[in-house]
Design an enzyme around this catalytic site. Structure first.
Site, PDB file in Angstrom:
ATOM      1  CE  LYS A  29      -3.963   0.687   0.742  1.00  0.00           C
ATOM      2  NZ  LYS A  29      -5.072   0.490   1.614  1.00  0.00           N
ATOM      3  CD  GLU A  83      -6.855   8.914   2.511  1.00  0.00           C
ATOM      4  OE1 GLU A  83      -7.732   8.067   2.394  1.00  0.00           O
ATOM      5  OE2 GLU A  83      -5.725   8.652   2.969  1.00  0.00           O
TER       6      GLU A  83
END
Ligand code: ARG
Length: 462
Positions: free
Chosen positions: A286, A293
């Site tokens: 990841k 965000e």
């Protein structure tokens, strides 16, 4: 030191309860206003001396002490205590301890009510300048990227569905326009509150012969407030500033949302630099767009700040009420958040790589040039509603036969409308679609380059 004498001690028989001292104190957050408070006091005392309300020698002594307090505070050499309540009282206490009785003359013709109205204005004037320069930095970065990506074609979306091809530069400059409205809003807000509040005192002004014009001059205010009651009650400008900040955050969060989506494997339009992403503690593969965000998430805080201030002001009786002390934390939070987000976002976007091949490929799908075919027919005098229907049928036919618009033969086109010429093949090309939108505000390379030149000229003129 709860038992320390308060400036209002004369009227009181009992000391303030310890927990009340803590409860009412704002020093823990308003201490960041110290330099503005001192600047205001120096201007005020200079005016007092000019008006012979206090002696020149006394004013000199006070100014010298205030300057040394400023130095000590800059160096972190002064400890604040909740017993001081707020920054105004902390500085006054320090002043009196350094100058004795003389220091007690500073507060003539002034109240903490007009003093705080001043401090916040001075603070916000300077912070707005910082935010404007951060906005400007981001806008310059967008222009740099728009120039570098001038050949990149991407799908433009409406309803999150592929709509029409556009230049990536056009997309980037859309944000340039938003941020430029944001800068206008901030400058406009700054101009409206750039008004001297000192002289309003508690709420009614003062019987002492002050000269507000002089104070305004020292503190560089082009205007003087016109109503002492309004002056100490007004926090419109704080709400306005946080509203303008909320819109900046909203713009950033929309930009971030696109980047987050575009950095997914499904889109693959961008690669955000490792420096502005983080990994997962469990999934080794990841790479998460956490910065984007968080900026998106922090817009919620700033909206919260706005609603705190709006709610604080609603139904508040005239004039100053202690409730108003609660405006500081949302204000500071909005200032800090918007500034930090603008700076980090600018760095992140500078380091972001755009995958032009992926974007081009995506723009080629989804019949994104269908409107161009409809407009081709309009040029041949077909009413738009009719041409829309013809092209709708062509798209339906292609979908059914699993082909794209460029795979359809001229003959097939002519089955839907006999007036199609061989040039239709040209019209459905992405480059042609983009570059035919060359009016002001369009996405054609010429139009976008024209806008870039306009922007560059404007910032060159500044
Ligand atoms: N700390 C106060 C505020 O932030 C300053 C003004 C206090 N005035 C007063 N009368 N208690 O609003």
């Amino acid at each position: 030191m709860a038992d320390k004498k308060k400036p209002w001690g004369g009227r009181f028989q009992k000391p303030t309860a310890k927990n009340v001292e803590k409860f009412t104190a704002s020093i823990q957050f308003d201490k960041r206003l110290y330099s503005y408070d001192i600047e205001g006091s120096i201007a005020h005392v200079t005016m007092l001396a000019g008006q012979r309300i206090i002696a020149k020698e006394e004013a000199k002594k006070i100014v010298t002490a205030l300057k040394s307090i400023l130095q000590d505070m800059d160096q972190g050499r002064i400890a604040f205590s909740p017993a001081d309540e707020d920054i105004h009282m902390a500085i006054e206490r320090e002043l009196i301890s350094r100058t004795g009785e003389t220091g007690g003359k500073l507060h003539a013709a002034r109240s903490r009510n007009d003093q705080i109205a001043l401090d916040v204005r001075l603070f916000l004037r300077s912070e707005i300048d910082n935010i404007l320069s951060a906005l400007n930095g981001l806008q310059s970065q967008l222009v740099i990227l728009a120039k570098a990506e001038i050949k990149t074609i991407m799908p433009g979306y409406t309803h999150m569905q592929k709509a029409q091809p556009v230049l990536l530069s056009h997309y980037l400059l859309a944000f340039w326009e938003m941020f430029s409205r944001d800068a206008e809003r901030l400058s406009d807000c700054r101009e409206r509150f750039n008004v001297l509040p000192l002289g309003a005192a508690a709420l009614a002004g003062t019987s002492l012969p002050i000269d507000r014009g002089q104070t305004a001059k020292y503190l560089n205010f082009p205007q003087i407030s016109k109503n002492s009651m309004d002056t100490v009650a007004d926090r419109d400008f704080i709400a306005e500033f946080i509203f303008a900040s909320s819109i900046i955050m909203m713009h950033l969060s929309r930009f971030c949302e696109d980047l987050i989506l575009w950095s997914s494997d499904e889109f693959g339009f961008v690669e955000i630099s490792d420096a502005y992403t983080t990994g997962s503690s469990i999934m080794p593969q990841k790479k998460n767009p956490d910065v984007a965000e968080l900026i998106r998430g922090k817009s919620a805080r700033v909206y919260g700040d706005l609603f705190a201030v709006m709610t604080l002001l609603k139904g508040l009786p005239m004039t100053y009420n202690r409730d108003l002390q609660e405006d500081k934390e949302p204000l500071f939070d909005a200032v800090d958040t918007v500034k930090e987000c603008l700076i980090i976002f600018t760095e992140m976007i500078r380091e972001t790589k755009f995958n032009s091949a992926r974007m081009y490929k995506a723009a080629s799908g989804g019949f994104s040039t269908a409107t161009d075919i409809a407009e081709y027919l309009v040029k041949r005098d077909v009413p738009f509603r009719k041409s829309h229907e013809i092209v709708g049928k062509i798209v339906a036919y292609c979908l059914k036969n699993k082909i794209t618009l460029d795979k359809l033969s001229l003959k097939a086109y002519q089955k839907f409308y006999e007036g199609f010429g061989a040039d239709i093949k040209e019209y459905i090309k992405l480059e042609k679609a983009v570059n035919s939108r060359k009016h002001i505000g369009g996405t054609a390379t010429a139009a976008v380059m024209g806008r870039i030149r306009e922007i560059e000229k404007k910032s060159g003129d500044k």
